[in-house]
Design a protein around this motif. Sequence first.
Motif, mmCIF file in Angstrom:
data_model
loop_
_atom_site.group_PDB
_atom_site.id
_atom_site.type_symbol
_atom_site.label_atom_id
_atom_site.label_comp_id
_atom_site.label_asym_id
_atom_site.label_seq_id
_atom_site.Cartn_x
_atom_site.Cartn_y
_atom_site.Cartn_z
ATOM 1 N N LEU A 216 68.070 10.227 6.645
ATOM 2 C CA LEU A 216 68.620 10.781 5.403
ATOM 3 C C LEU A 216 69.643 11.858 5.704
ATOM 4 O O LEU A 216 70.691 11.940 5.033
ATOM 5 C CB LEU A 216 67.480 11.341 4.543
ATOM 6 C CG LEU A 216 67.888 11.993 3.215
ATOM 7 C CD1 LEU A 216 68.600 10.994 2.300
ATOM 8 C CD2 LEU A 216 66.658 12.581 2.511
ATOM 9 N N ALA A 217 69.403 12.674 6.721
ATOM 10 C CA ALA A 217 70.331 13.747 7.066
ATOM 11 C C ALA A 217 71.704 13.211 7.454
ATOM 12 O O ALA A 217 72.730 13.845 7.172
ATOM 13 C CB ALA A 217 69.754 14.586 8.209
ATOM 14 N N GLN A 218 71.737 12.041 8.078
ATOM 15 C CA GLN A 218 73.025 11.484 8.498
ATOM 16 C C GLN A 218 73.788 10.867 7.332
ATOM 17 O O GLN A 218 75.014 10.978 7.259
ATOM 18 C CB GLN A 218 72.788 10.489 9.640
ATOM 19 C CG GLN A 218 72.384 11.221 10.918
ATOM 20 C CD GLN A 218 71.651 10.338 11.905
ATOM 21 O OE1 GLN A 218 70.771 9.538 11.546
ATOM 22 N NE2 GLN A 218 71.986 10.482 13.181
ATOM 23 N N TYR B 156 68.712 9.693 -3.964
ATOM 24 C CA TYR B 156 67.952 10.478 -2.991
ATOM 25 C C TYR B 156 68.932 11.192 -2.061
ATOM 26 O O TYR B 156 68.776 12.378 -1.751
ATOM 27 C CB TYR B 156 67.044 9.546 -2.217
ATOM 28 C CG TYR B 156 65.728 10.126 -1.762
ATOM 29 C CD1 TYR B 156 64.851 10.730 -2.651
ATOM 30 C CD2 TYR B 156 65.329 10.011 -0.426
ATOM 31 C CE1 TYR B 156 63.618 11.218 -2.241
ATOM 32 C CE2 TYR B 156 64.104 10.484 0.002
ATOM 33 C CZ TYR B 156 63.251 11.091 -0.902
ATOM 34 O OH TYR B 156 62.026 11.571 -0.486
ATOM 35 N N VAL B 157 69.952 10.453 -1.614
ATOM 36 C CA VAL B 157 71.002 11.041 -0.784
ATOM 37 C C VAL B 157 71.718 12.143 -1.560
ATOM 38 O O VAL B 157 71.966 13.237 -1.031
ATOM 39 C CB VAL B 157 72.001 9.957 -0.323
ATOM 40 C CG1 VAL B 157 73.154 10.584 0.455
ATOM 41 C CG2 VAL B 157 71.306 8.886 0.509
ATOM 42 N N ALA B 158 72.058 11.873 -2.812
ATOM 43 C CA ALA B 158 72.748 12.863 -3.638
ATOM 44 C C ALA B 158 71.913 14.133 -3.785
ATOM 45 O O ALA B 158 72.444 15.255 -3.735
ATOM 46 C CB ALA B 158 73.066 12.267 -5.004
ATOM 47 N N GLN B 159 70.609 13.980 -3.979
ATOM 48 C CA GLN B 159 69.735 15.151 -4.086
ATOM 49 C C GLN B 159 69.784 15.989 -2.813
ATOM 50 O O GLN B 159 69.827 17.224 -2.862
ATOM 51 C CB GLN B 159 68.294 14.715 -4.347
ATOM 52 C CG GLN B 159 68.041 14.108 -5.710
ATOM 53 C CD GLN B 159 66.611 13.587 -5.815
ATOM 54 O OE1 GLN B 159 65.656 14.299 -5.527
ATOM 55 N NE2 GLN B 159 66.471 12.341 -6.216
ATOM 56 N N GLN B 160 69.784 15.317 -1.664
ATOM 57 C CA GLN B 160 69.795 16.056 -0.402
ATOM 58 C C GLN B 160 71.115 16.801 -0.213
ATOM 59 O O GLN B 160 71.129 17.929 0.306
ATOM 60 C CB GLN B 160 69.551 15.109 0.770
ATOM 61 C CG GLN B 160 69.261 15.824 2.085
ATOM 62 C CD GLN B 160 67.975 16.631 2.035
ATOM 63 O OE1 GLN B 160 66.915 16.094 1.738
ATOM 64 N NE2 GLN B 160 68.065 17.928 2.321
ATOM 65 N N VAL B 161 72.216 16.189 -0.624
ATOM 66 C CA VAL B 161 73.507 16.888 -0.558
ATOM 67 C C VAL B 161 73.458 18.144 -1.417
ATOM 68 O O VAL B 161 73.920 19.219 -1.021
ATOM 69 C CB VAL B 161 74.664 15.973 -1.007
ATOM 70 C CG1 VAL B 161 75.990 16.752 -1.022
ATOM 71 C CG2 VAL B 161 74.795 14.760 -0.094
#
Length: 267
Positions: free
Chosen positions: A77-79, A106-111
């Motif tokens: 996910l970090a990448q 999910y990616v957008a949330q992490q950003v």
Amino acid sequence: MEKNRNLLSVRLATGVTLPYLAQGDANGTPLVLLHAWGESLGSFDRLTPLLRAGIRVFAPDQRGHGEADKPATGYALAQFTADVVAFLDELGLTRAVLLGSSSGGYVAQQVAIDHPERVAGLILVGSPRTLKGRPAFAAEVEKLTDPIDLGWVRATLGWFPLVGDVPEWFVDDRVVDGVRMPARVWIEALRGLYSAEPPTEIGTITAPTLILWAAADGLLSEVDERALAAAIPASRLIVYENTGHLVLWERPDRVAADVTDFLLTLR
């Protein structure tokens, strides 16, 4: 029946090259569309024509998907998150609204957790609060070998039953998306999602957020989506009745209207 698109391409500082669609008002609100695991930027084909004036849309293929580079490793996910930030850098976008469909959310949330200064707003379409834990279908995915069988990809659509009508051509295009992904990407990208800590459990999203959830979603429960909304202080949850998990597939017209209305509140 994939659309003929005039795609651009960008080499990111993270080392991958991503094709992307850019369209709309050059001076409009930047809106970056992030597709789900197993899909491509083509999953937005029915949404982008419905977005109104005043929006500048950017839709990349994420690493391993569509026509993007497919490195041997790099599917945590970090990448995926680092790629989004590098994408904003390359396009010269200081801030943008991120729209994520399903795991793209999910990616957008992490950003939004890692780089809040880059996120003007979030739109989470059928997006999970958590993917922690190995899903039941992971065992089947982990048995995959190349080449990916078209029939297998079509059968996986049964994991996310449709409630509303979706054009056959659009479904066929999503099957092609799956065939284009190497087995290692299917496996490692899924593992990268379910092994990551849920974004809202490690930080607080401060960006204004619109959450679109389907009442007939067999994957994401109402309890989970209300918990997601509760974890994001500046959020609003809209429930789509008679719609399944694949909200973007089934209701692009309503998604476009809700997205446009939300963007107006950010001006």
